[in-house]
Design a protein around this motif. Structure first.
Motif, PDB file in Angstrom:
ATOM      1  N   GLU A 158     -84.005 -65.204  80.045  1.00  0.00           N
ATOM      2  CA  GLU A 158     -82.631 -65.361  79.570  1.00  0.00           C
ATOM      3  C   GLU A 158     -82.126 -66.775  79.858  1.00  0.00           C
ATOM      4  O   GLU A 158     -81.453 -67.392  79.038  1.00  0.00           O
ATOM      5  N   ALA A 162     -80.789 -69.460  77.314  1.00  0.00           N
ATOM      6  CA  ALA A 162     -79.439 -70.028  77.444  1.00  0.00           C
ATOM      7  C   ALA A 162     -79.494 -71.549  77.446  1.00  0.00           C
ATOM      8  O   ALA A 162     -78.647 -72.224  76.849  1.00  0.00           O
ATOM      9  N   GLU A 172     -64.740 -66.993  82.280  1.00  0.00           N
ATOM     10  CA  GLU A 172     -64.387 -65.770  82.980  1.00  0.00           C
ATOM     11  C   GLU A 172     -62.889 -65.518  83.010  1.00  0.00           C
ATOM     12  O   GLU A 172     -62.425 -64.660  83.715  1.00  0.00           O
ATOM     13  N   ALA A 174     -59.249 -64.201  82.064  1.00  0.00           N
ATOM     14  CA  ALA A 174     -58.909 -62.863  81.586  1.00  0.00           C
ATOM     15  C   ALA A 174     -58.704 -62.825  80.075  1.00  0.00           C
ATOM     16  O   ALA A 174     -59.150 -61.924  79.400  1.00  0.00           O
ATOM     17  N   VAL A 177     -61.904 -62.843  78.253  1.00  0.00           N
ATOM     18  CA  VAL A 177     -62.585 -61.565  78.452  1.00  0.00           C
ATOM     19  C   VAL A 177     -62.057 -60.550  77.451  1.00  0.00           C
ATOM     20  O   VAL A 177     -62.807 -59.825  76.805  1.00  0.00           O
ATOM     21  N   GLU A 180     -63.320 -61.386  74.029  1.00  0.00           N
ATOM     22  CA  GLU A 180     -64.730 -61.015  73.954  1.00  0.00           C
ATOM     23  C   GLU A 180     -64.867 -59.501  73.752  1.00  0.00           C
ATOM     24  O   GLU A 180     -65.674 -59.028  72.947  1.00  0.00           O
ATOM     25  N   TYR A 181     -64.042 -58.759  74.485  1.00  0.00           N
ATOM     26  CA  TYR A 181     -64.082 -57.300  74.390  1.00  0.00           C
ATOM     27  C   TYR A 181     -63.748 -56.852  72.964  1.00  0.00           C
ATOM     28  O   TYR A 181     -64.448 -56.036  72.354  1.00  0.00           O
ATOM     29  N   LEU A 182     -62.685 -57.432  72.384  1.00  0.00           N
ATOM     30  CA  LEU A 182     -62.280 -57.065  71.023  1.00  0.00           C
ATOM     31  C   LEU A 182     -63.360 -57.412  70.014  1.00  0.00           C
ATOM     32  O   LEU A 182     -63.663 -56.637  69.112  1.00  0.00           O
ATOM     33  N   ARG A 184     -66.556 -57.645  70.538  1.00  0.00           N
ATOM     34  CA  ARG A 184     -67.697 -56.731  70.696  1.00  0.00           C
ATOM     35  C   ARG A 184     -67.375 -55.346  70.133  1.00  0.00           C
ATOM     36  O   ARG A 184     -68.204 -54.716  69.488  1.00  0.00           O
ATOM     37  N   LEU A 185     -66.155 -54.912  70.403  1.00  0.00           N
ATOM     38  CA  LEU A 185     -65.756 -53.592  69.933  1.00  0.00           C
ATOM     39  C   LEU A 185     -65.798 -53.542  68.413  1.00  0.00           C
ATOM     40  O   LEU A 185     -66.353 -52.624  67.811  1.00  0.00           O
TER      41      LEU A 185
END
Lengths: 190, 689
Positions: A158, A162, A172, A174, A177, A180-182, A184-185
């Protein structure tokens, strides 16, 4: 093309055969160390003199001992639940022994001497039977080691990826993050 | 005549399975499409043939054809019709034929699928499926045919043969021996079919995996194709295990649901490796790694399916010597060995093709946590495997068998299950890819609070053993993680797409059915965990002989012995049925009728408990013995089993979860088409190529 790191890494079969070899060695060593078979031992002749009235020994006290023994004639049935006539008699025997002041361990030992180790609900930890206790933790430890090694190789793979990639590292913070979450979802749902 | 027809059908099915195996091998090897399709068609033809053979055996059972040895051994006139018919799987020969039938049904279903996109897999899927089927049909036709009939030989002996020996006359016994009394229970009627369905459905992903190895098409395609089969296999095995537990609880009379018996464990092990497989294939699909490991897992699951059948059918559990004497033991042993060697050799040859493309960047990523759960599942399998095998090792080496009972398993499985629960919660929360531990720690806050609340509730409800408190914390943590993740997803969609929250929630479930169906299955495991913690940590029992009118107290429950009736039934039982009144905190809550059924012909007692059941606890009363003449005194054993009802509720939730996860996806437009549709008209199109 393989990287130099991977070329020097031992083949996974190496570790598996090592595990097999270790198991085999343990099996042989334990067999050699086997102290005596139960057949050599003789049941201890003890006169049962009751020190408390038999009637005062409750079914619960009997079952507490019987629970740790298997029926000597049936397959894998605990003595406290076995419904056969023979088991009822053995439970009564336990009651007499308890009335004579025997401890749980003495009763279990006596049953093992008379009927063999198979009446105990787990092998006594000696001789070959040690294998029953040694093999699972050993296998689990080997598993952890294999997993750890695999992890290291994956991490290095990895890291190489990278390093060669131009994509910026995900920060990192918030807010990022959440973004990134949205992302991915949505990717997963689409 | 009918028996002979049944045998002939089975024999033709066996010949066809051999043909299908050979033709698929030839067709696949020489790339000869005619042979490949011919093999597929032969495999399809096996199912109707075996359906007819099984129906014939059911007819023979239903209509009391005791001249057939198998019918005589498992049925009798006094048995009700449903038990006579389901005695098909009540004995060895019949259950093996039933196994083949289910296997043939799955082979039929897989054979009928649209092979257009996966044409190269066809011959090898047919080969491995038919080979497995051929082995079982070999047992059905050569070693354990269920259609043998009794013949009166000129010497006066009565023996069972398929075809009449010279000078022999057909012999018709008046009645059969009857089914083992322990198997005359609805749980046992349903338990074997579910278990067998679970077993045979794992053969299909195995066959696809082997096809992927042979054809070198080792991407995630074979995994995607076999996902529904794997989910169905997992569910059937799970239901089979639960039904078996319920049967044990209702019939065996020991107040528990799981005794760590080798037969139970033999079905549990493929479920463990199958569950590991279900999870690790997700990592391969997402990250392109664990390709080798997934093949290892499916080979292991397949081998354990065969091993489980071997253990229960070969007699090896009674003694290694009875294994050698049994007809099917050595055959099974050779087949398992041969298939394992073949599979491992194929894996070895394709080892380099299965090199993963990516990596695992972080110890706390979802893929890493999936890997840890895999490790726990395999550790559990190792513990169980060694527990089953060690008595045989001991007997082989020393000549004396040892028993490996509940303490051995509980010592290992308790801590491993706790770690598993923790990982289950963490894997729900952790994102894929690079994850810093601080990020995971932040996500853990709310689920941890839910866990603490669960442990607090347990303390308040007097479930205060340290292990139980930890267990409740972990169950709460996992439940919290699941609901938190669902809420986060729904809330995020609600904010971004400006749609109502309920619609966001609906879309989450419908657009990623596998993930959210999986969450529902995890919820079923949590519900099951509540039941297991209740009975494992807080079960209490007592036993006493009571005179009529006397009482016995256990915790807040008291039973009063009201009386006992002894009577004979038309199906050959002598029933001793006690009547006890149950009081909770002084209030009468139930009248129970625990009983002992004594099967006169089999000389076998069966203890049926009387159970007072609520969601909080079950009060379980057994009639242990009674004084036959006066019926005034009887011995009762009573168990207080807190929360055990939750265990019985869990499969319903699991069924719902699997239905969501395995529901066929609607065909959607390709991602590029969707992206084009979404892109604003002003945005530039991506460069071609």
């Amino acid at each position: 093309m393989k990287t130099p790191t991977r070329a020097t890494r031992p083949h996974p079969w190496f570790w598996l055969s090592g595990l097999g070899l270790l198991m085999g060695t343990l099996l042989v060593l334990s067999t050699l160390a086997w102290p005596q078979t139960r057949a050599d031992a003789q049941p201890v002749q003890i006169t049962l003199t009751t020190i408390v009235p038999i009637e005062s020994i409750t079914d619960d006290q009997v079952n507490e001992v019987a629970k740790e023994l298997f029926c000597p004639v049936c397959e894998n049935i605990p003595l406290d639940t076995c419904a056969t006539q023979a088991c009822e008699q053995w439970r009564e025997e336990i009651r007499v022994m308890l009335a004579a002041g025997w401890t749980k361990e003495q009763i279990k030992e006596d049953f093992a001497l008379r009927f063999g180790d198979r009446v105990l609900n787990e092998p006594p930890p000696r001789g070959l039977h040690l294998l029953a206790y040694v093999v699972p933790p050993l296998a689990l430890a080997v598993g952890i080691y294999i997993m750890f090694r695999s992890f290291r190789s994956w991490q290095s793979a990895e890291a190489e990826e990278a390093a060669s990639s131009v994509a910026p590292e995900v920060a990192e913070r918030a807010d990022d993050v959440d973004d990134e979450y949205l992302r991915r979802l949505d990717e997963e749902l689409d | 005549m009918l028996a002979l027809m049944g045998y002939a059908l089975t024999l033709v099915a066996f010949v066809l399975s051999l043909y299908a195996t050979g033709a698929a091998l030839w067709g696949g090897w020489k790339r000869n499409a005619a042979f490949e399709w011919s093999a597929r068609n032969a495999m399809l033809a096996i199912f109707p043939l075996l359906t007819a053979a099984n129906l014939i055996l059911m007819y023979l059972l239903a209509y009391n054809h005791f001249e057939v040895e198998y019918v005589h051994s498992v049925s009798e006139m006094e048995m009700p019709l449903y038990l006579r018919v389901t005695a098909l799987w009540g004995g060895q020969a019949g259950s093996l034929l039933f196994w083949s039938w289910l296997m043939a049904a799955f082979a039929f279903a897989v054979g009928l699928r649209d092979w257009h996109r996966d044409r190269e897999f066809l011959p090898w899927v047919v080969f491995f499926t038919s080979l497995t089927l051929a082995f079982f049909l070999f047992l059905n036709t050569v070693l354990e045919p269920p259609f043998r009939r009794f013949w009166l030989l000129p010497s006066g002996k009565i023996e069972a043969y398929l075809f009449p020996p010279a000078g022999a006359k057909a012999f018709y016994p008046r009645n059969g021996s009857g089914l083992n009394p322990l198997l005359r229970h609805p749980g046992m009627v349903a338990h074997p079919p579910f278990l067998y369905l679970g077993f045979v459905s794992f053969v299909i992903p195995y066959a696809f995996a082997m096809a992927a190895l042979v054809t070198r098409r080792v991407d995630a395609r074979w995994i995607r194709l076999t996902r529904p089969w794997t989910l169905v296999a997992w569910l059937f095995l799970f239901l089979g295990l639960i039904l078996g537990s319920r049967w044990a609880y209702d019939v065996l009379g020991w107040g528990g649901y799981w005794g760590w018996d080798p037969v139970e464990i033999s079905a549990f092990m493929p479920w463990l490796t199958g569950t590991a497989f279900l999870h690790s294939v997700i990592v391969q699909e997402q990250r392109g790694i664990l390709k080798r490991w997934n093949i290892v897992l499916i080979i292991l699951t397949y081998a354990l399916v065969l091993f489980g059948t071997f253990l229960t059918r070969s007699g090896v559990l009674s003694s290694v010597h009875s294994f050698a004497q049994s007809a099917i033991g050595p055959a099974f042993f050779i087949f398992i060995g041969a298939m394992t060697v073949l599979s491992v050799e194929l894996l070895r040859r394709r080892w380099d093709d299965l090199e993963g493309k990516g990596g695992i960047p972080s110890f706390f990523s979802r893929e890493a946590l999936f890997l840890y759960t895999n490790y726990i599942f395999i550790s559990m399998t190792v513990v169980n495997f060694w527990g089953v095998v060690y008595p045989l090792v001991s007997e082989l080496v020393t000549g004396e068998k040892a028993s490996v009972g509940p303490p051995y398993y509980e010592r290992a499985m308790g801590p491993l299950s706790a770690v598993m629960l923790l990982l289950m919660g963490l894997a729900t929360l952790a994102p894929w890819g690079r994850v810093h531990w601080r990020r995971l720690a932040r996500l853990m806050v709310i689920p941890s609070l839910v866990g603490l609340a669960a442990a607090g509730w347990a303390w308040w409800a007097h479930y205060r053993a340290p292990g139980a408190l930890l267990g409740f914390f972990l169950l709460g943590f996992v439940a919290g993680a699941i609901f938190y993740d669902i809420f986060r997803g729904a809330w995020a969609r609600h904010r971004v797409h400006k749609e109502p929250l309920w619609r966001s929630l609906w879309r989450l479930f419908t657009r990623n059915r596998r993930r959210y169906g999986g969450y529902v299955v995890h919820l079923s495991i949590i519900v099951m965990g509540v039941g297991i913690i209740g009975i494992e940590f807080f079960q209490a029992e007592t036993q006493r002989t009571l005179a009529q009118g006397e009482s016995l107290t256990l915790r807040e429950y008291t039973i009063v012995y009201d009386g006992l009736a002894i009577f004979n039934t038309h199906d050959g039982r002598q029933v001793a049925r006690a009547e006890v009144s149950v009081y909770k905190d002084g209030q009468k809550v139930a009248v129970l009728h625990p009983r002992q059924d004594y099967y006169i012909k089999d000389q076998q007692p069966m203890t049926i408990p009387g159970v007072y059941s609520t969601w909080g606890e079950e009060f379980y009363v057994l009639l242990v013995s009674w004084k036959p003449i006066t019926v005034e005194g009887a011995t009762f054993k009573v168990y207080h089993n807190p929360l055990v009802k939750w265990l019985w509720a869990s499969p319903w939730i699991a069924i719902l979860g699997i239905l969501i996860a395995a529901w066929p996806e609607r065909r959607r437009k390709p991602a590029t088409a969707r992206a084009r549709a979404r892109r604003p008209a002003s945005a530039p199109a991506p460069a071609a190529g």
